[in-house]
Enzyme design. Structure first.
Site, PDB file in Angstrom:
ATOM      1  N   LYS A  94       7.357  -1.233 -10.970  1.00 27.44           N
ATOM      2  CA  LYS A  94       5.949  -1.039 -11.283  1.00 27.44           C
ATOM      3  C   LYS A  94       5.800  -0.065 -12.450  1.00 27.44           C
ATOM      4  O   LYS A  94       6.671   0.771 -12.672  1.00 27.44           O
ATOM      5  CB  LYS A  94       5.226  -0.410 -10.077  1.00 27.44           C
ATOM      6  CG  LYS A  94       5.060  -1.300  -8.876  1.00 27.44           C
ATOM      7  CD  LYS A  94       4.442  -0.507  -7.720  1.00 27.44           C
ATOM      8  CE  LYS A  94       4.357  -1.337  -6.453  1.00 27.44           C
ATOM      9  NZ  LYS A  94       3.385  -2.431  -6.515  1.00 27.44           N
TER      10      LYS A  94
ATOM     11  N   ARG B  35       5.580  -9.333   2.043  1.00 24.50           N
ATOM     12  CA  ARG B  35       5.627 -10.615   2.766  1.00 24.50           C
ATOM     13  C   ARG B  35       7.024 -10.900   3.289  1.00 24.50           C
ATOM     14  O   ARG B  35       7.191 -11.573   4.290  1.00 24.50           O
ATOM     15  CB  ARG B  35       5.107 -11.736   1.849  1.00 24.50           C
ATOM     16  CG  ARG B  35       5.972 -12.049   0.677  1.00 24.50           C
ATOM     17  CD  ARG B  35       5.225 -12.777  -0.432  1.00 24.50           C
ATOM     18  NE  ARG B  35       4.251 -11.914  -1.104  1.00 24.50           N
ATOM     19  CZ  ARG B  35       3.428 -12.312  -2.065  1.00 24.50           C
ATOM     20  NH1 ARG B  35       3.441 -13.572  -2.465  1.00 24.50           N
ATOM     21  NH2 ARG B  35       2.589 -11.460  -2.626  1.00 24.50           N
TER      22      ARG B  35
HETATM   23 MN    MN Z   1       5.198  -4.413  -3.904  1.00 25.18          MN
END
Ligand code: MN
Ligand code: ZN
Length: 499
Positions: A275, A349
């Site tokens: 990120k 997920r």
């Molecule tokens: Mn993530």
């Protein structure tokens, strides 16, 4: 507990001392007992209201210092508007508003729990008390110098009620639910060097004191189960992953449990698909779903809910490292389905895939609900007011929508469908872990649905509501504890209200 406010109940006939809090409607009318306790306050309120442009609108506040002719230091009047159709969330809000008016060092507060139409009911009173405590919450354990901030309450709040015994009885379970919210907030607010998977598991294990059975699966145990999707996420971290299964049996013996599953990514760097640095510190809150499940289990066990409940959380840290999982890797989930990793930042997920499958197949729950700070896309769609709700079961979805309206922890139903499902098909494996930019929250939910094995299921995407949501009357904290009250209410409505 991080709050220092004490809430107790006294009879409505008690003479208020220190600060008094009263409730009026949009005609500035007070209840009978309130009028009596504040002798002569009505005219005073009307005069002050004119000057302050206070019209008794729902949730508005009139603050009078050293009110003339009344033996108290301060009178706070809270407007309730037209009255009538007030819900739990309204009384929470009133409690929050009044707590927000208290300053550090405040001593005695008397809240006259009466509407112009009559005394508040025990349920309304307990919501009011819960609102006071939720507002007073502070997470300041790492501040060595504490500031006297507004709303930093250390007060004895006496709520004056028509029936003290009934109020105490109604508040006892609500106090436990409030503790659950506070526990969830604490977990979300904790820094990631303190709260990593093993430590998180330890804190969940503290629920044993309340009669919760807590099973902690370490890495070898998860390997044995074949949890390749979850383990792939954690393999780049020096902190080993954990799955925790909590079980509380307060319902009928042998009755199928209900299950709550939480994403617990204790820190999410994105992994190799790293990120950007801006606001990456917020990713300590990527375990908000797991925090909610632990807070909920606390609430249900402490208030002795009449339901059999499983709480399961997948705890990992998503780090870039020589051993980290790569884009292009293919992992085999516990279900046997294979997953091509496209983006290592779509890790939540992968964690949930194995925990959902484990819970669905081992415990065969009546329904299961997962909570996850899953996608930034849900913020784009719904902002911070609603959590995204996805479900394969209309009845369950409706129950969640209703519980959301009552508690103020709102959800908004989003679609699922086979057209979206196609977007996660992979050319090399059974599926891939991202479905592209469009409909990102939906394709994430489609992914989860492949692991629920026909169990009635709902997924709550709480990326916009669990942390960093705008401050509210009952929450001034970064970690909101979202979901504890919502799901406690769902369990209550589904299993206890009628019995
Ligand atoms: Mn993530
Ligand atoms: Zn994440």
């Amino acid at each position: 507990m991080s709050d220092t406010v004490k809430v107790g109940f006294v009879p409505l006939s008690t003479a208020p001392r220190g600060i008094a809090v009263a409730f009026c409607d949009d005609q500035l009318r007070l209840g009978v007992a309130t009028g009596k306790a504040l002798g002569g306050a009505s005219d005073l309120i009307k005069r002050a209201a004119g000057a302050a442009r206070f019209k008794g609108k729902d949730g508005s506040v009139l603050d009078l210092l050293a009110p003339e002719g009344i033996k108290i230091q301060r009178l706070i009047v809270i407007g309730t508007g037209k009255g009538g159709d007030h819900k739990e969330k309204d009384f929470l809000k009133y409690g929050g508003s009044l707590a927000g008016k208290l300053n550090a060092g405040t001593e005695a507060v008397t809240v006259l729990a009466e509407l112009p139409s009559g005394p508040m009911t025990p349920d309304q009173v307990s919501s009011l008390a819960a609102g006071v405590r939720l507002r007073a919450y502070r997470f300041d354990r790492y501040k060595t110098k504490k500031k006297d901030e507004e709303g930093d309450v250390s007060a004895n709040v006496s709520i004056a009620v028509a029936d003290v015994a009934a109020a105490k009885k109604a508040f006892a379970p609500r106090a436990h639910v409030t503790d659950g919210v506070i526990l969830a907030r604490d977990l979300v607010n904790e820094p990631p060097n303190v709260l990593y998977p093993e430590e998180f598991a330890k804190r969940a294990a503290a629920l044993r004191k309340l009669g919760v059975t807590v099973e902690i699966l370490d890495v070898p145990a998860m390997k044995k189960l074949g949890m390749g999707a979850l383990l792939g996420v954690g393999q780049g971290s020096a902190r080993p992953s954990r799955t925790v299964v909590m079980r509380y049996d307060g319902g009928k013996k042998g009755e199928q449990p209900v299950a709550f599953i939480g994403k617990g990514v204790c820190f999410d760097t994105g992994g190799i698909s790293i990120k950007p640095a801006g606001s990456m510190e917020d990713m300590k809150g990527d375990m908000g779903g797991a925090a909610c499940v632990v807070g909920l289990m606390h609430a249900l066990a402490a208030r002795k809910a009449k339901a059999n409940v499983i709480g399961a959380i997948g705890l990992v840290e998503n780090m870039p490292d020589g051993n980290a999982q790569r884009p292009g890797d293919i992992v085999t989930s516990m279900s046997g389905q294979t997953i091509e990793i496209i983006n290592t930042d779509a890790e939540g997920r992968l964690v949930l895939a194995d925990v959902l499958w484990h819970v669905a197949t081992k415990y065969k729950p009546k329904f299961m609900i997962d909570l996850a700070t899953l996608t930034g896309a849900i913020l784009v769609a719904l902002g911070t007011e609603h959590a995204g709700l996805f479900s394969n079961n209309d009845d369950l979805a409706d129950k969640l929508l209703k519980a959301g309206q009552e508690t103020g922890e709102k959800v908004w139903r989003m679609p699922l469908g086979s057209e979206y499902d196609k977007l996660i098909d992979s050319q090399f494996a059974d599926m891939k872990n991202t479905g592209g930019r469009h409909g990102g929250s939906i394709t994430a939910a489609q992914f989860l649905q492949r692991f629920v094995n026909d169990t009635p299921w709902a997924h709550l995407d709480i990326a916009g509501t669990a942390m960093g949501a705008p401050k509210s009357e009952i929450n001034q904290s970064w970690g909101s504890g979202y979901g504890v009250r919502l799901l406690d209410r769902l369990v209550w409505d589904s299993y206890e209200a009628k019995s």
